[in-house]
Design an enzyme around this catalytic site. Structure first.
Site, PDB file in Angstrom:
ATOM      1  N   HIS A   1       0.805  -1.219   0.000  1.00 19.32           N
ATOM      2  CA  HIS A   1       0.000   0.000   0.000  1.00 19.32           C
ATOM      3  C   HIS A   1       0.839   1.270   0.000  1.00 19.32           C
ATOM      4  O   HIS A   1       0.361   2.324  -0.404  1.00 19.32           O
ATOM      5  CB  HIS A   1      -0.942   0.001   1.208  1.00 19.32           C
ATOM      6  CG  HIS A   1      -0.244   0.086   2.530  1.00 19.32           C
ATOM      7  ND1 HIS A   1       0.287  -1.019   3.170  1.00 19.32           N
ATOM      8  CD2 HIS A   1       0.013   1.145   3.345  1.00 19.32           C
ATOM      9  CE1 HIS A   1       0.828  -0.651   4.317  1.00 19.32           C
ATOM     10  NE2 HIS A   1       0.699   0.655   4.444  1.00 19.32           N
TER      11      HIS A   1
ATOM     12  N   HIS B   1       4.685   8.531  13.323  1.00 21.06           N
ATOM     13  CA  HIS B   1       3.735   7.461  13.587  1.00 21.06           C
ATOM     14  C   HIS B   1       4.476   6.215  14.045  1.00 21.06           C
ATOM     15  O   HIS B   1       5.674   6.057  13.805  1.00 21.06           O
ATOM     16  CB  HIS B   1       2.829   7.168  12.386  1.00 21.06           C
ATOM     17  CG  HIS B   1       3.499   6.618  11.166  1.00 21.06           C
ATOM     18  ND1 HIS B   1       4.563   7.219  10.544  1.00 21.06           N
ATOM     19  CD2 HIS B   1       3.228   5.510  10.424  1.00 21.06           C
ATOM     20  CE1 HIS B   1       4.910   6.511   9.476  1.00 21.06           C
ATOM     21  NE2 HIS B   1       4.130   5.470   9.387  1.00 21.06           N
TER      22      HIS B   1
END
Length: 314
Positions: free
Chosen positions: A115, A179
């Protein structure tokens, strides 16, 4: 010919977890602006610079940098499965020129991407095979990492190689910002997990479903009000500022330990952004035309999107 850049965070949770407030509407609007920027630039080649999340690259042979002369998406997290429209001659040109510039670079005739590559292509161009591409992998997940300055120098070599093509090239950087999603690590992993990270065996559909469920559950827990993952908006905004101001060499002093401590294990994906901007800078002074940022805990990401191009009056 001029170069242009679009950089964008990616998140496996964009399709499955609804963030609170107006976050999704704001992200959608920012992507609409990025699509308009890309359409106005009219690229005839898109160089996608992205990481992998143990779907295509494994510890049996983990390169710091790799260019694919062919690539296929695994179709994780709802992205399309199948081949990218790789421009083989352009990819081989990039490999030759970057190696000649003294940057060690691997080449793959059978690159597998996830992705990190597929999501930005779909969001900006509607499909993973809608535009001619050159996929460039930068390891941003599997420790150990090389010095950040090597990524900047890769970007410079990439930019010079692309300018020699005399084509309208859009660099698409995918990943970041701060993140720390629940990804496995080799050190301390149970034997069965370590074996999968090393062996180079692509996950079975059942294994991939389990991995995706764990990430989805983490995002849903935040959406339900549980404490969110570690994000660092101040660090993210400072990084966006240095890109906008062209202070790319500032990152030469960054250590990998510092990046992890400040912004999380997966913040190393900002290497993709740095490489794209370093490539753009080889064409001359540039201007950041758009910059969006929003911390979105439900997507486990400090979420950013930028657009930039060579200054028109340069």
């Amino acid at each position: 010919m001029p170069l242009a850049v679009v950089t964008a965070s990616h998140s496996p949770l964009m399709r499955t977890v609804e963030p609170r407030g107006d976050a999704r509407a704001a992200v959608d609007a920012a992507f609409a602006q990025a699509r308009a920027f890309a359409a106005d630039f009219r690229p005839d080649l898109v160089v996608v610079v992205a990481p992998d999340h143990y779907n295509g690259m494994f510890y049996d042979l983990m390169p710091p940098f790799c260019v694919g002369t062919a690539a296929e998406s695994v179709g994780d997290y709802g992205t399309a499965r199948g081949p990218l429209a790789v421009d083989r001659e352009a990819a081989r040109h990039v490999v030759r020129e970057v190696l000649a510039a003294g940057i060690d670079l691997a080449m793959s005739e059978r690159m597998v991407v996830d992705h990190g590559f597929a999501q930005p292509l779909e969001l900006l161009f509607g499909a993973i095979d809608a535009v001619a591409t050159v996929p460039v992998f930068i390891n941003s997940v599997a420790v150990p990492f090389g010095p950040v300055r090597r990524t900047r120098r890769l970007g410079e070599a990439l930019g010079r190689a692309l300018l020699a093509l005399d084509r309208r090239v859009l660099l698409l950087g995918s990943g970041g910002l701060s993140h720390d999603p629940p990804l496995p690590t080799l050190e301390g992993a149970p034997p069965e997990v370590a074996a999968r990270l090393i062996a180079g065996r692509h996950p079975t559909p059942e294994e991939r479903a389990g991995r995706e469920a764990r990430v989805r559950d983490a995002g849903l827990a935040v959406a339900a009000g549980e404490p969110g993952p570690r994000l660092n908006p101040d660090w993210d905004r400072a990084f966006l500022d240095l890109l906008a101001e062209g202070r790319l060499t500032t990152t030469d002093t960054w250590t990998n330990t510092w990046i992890t401590a400040e912004a999380g294990n997966s913040a190393h994906e900002v290497r993709t952004w740095l490489a794209c901007y370093a490539a753009l800078a080889t064409a001359g002074p540039y201007a950041m035309r758009g910059s969006f940022y929003r911390p979105i805990p439900e997507w486990i990401a400090g979420f950013g999107i930028t657009t930039a191009e060579t200054r028109r009056n340069a």
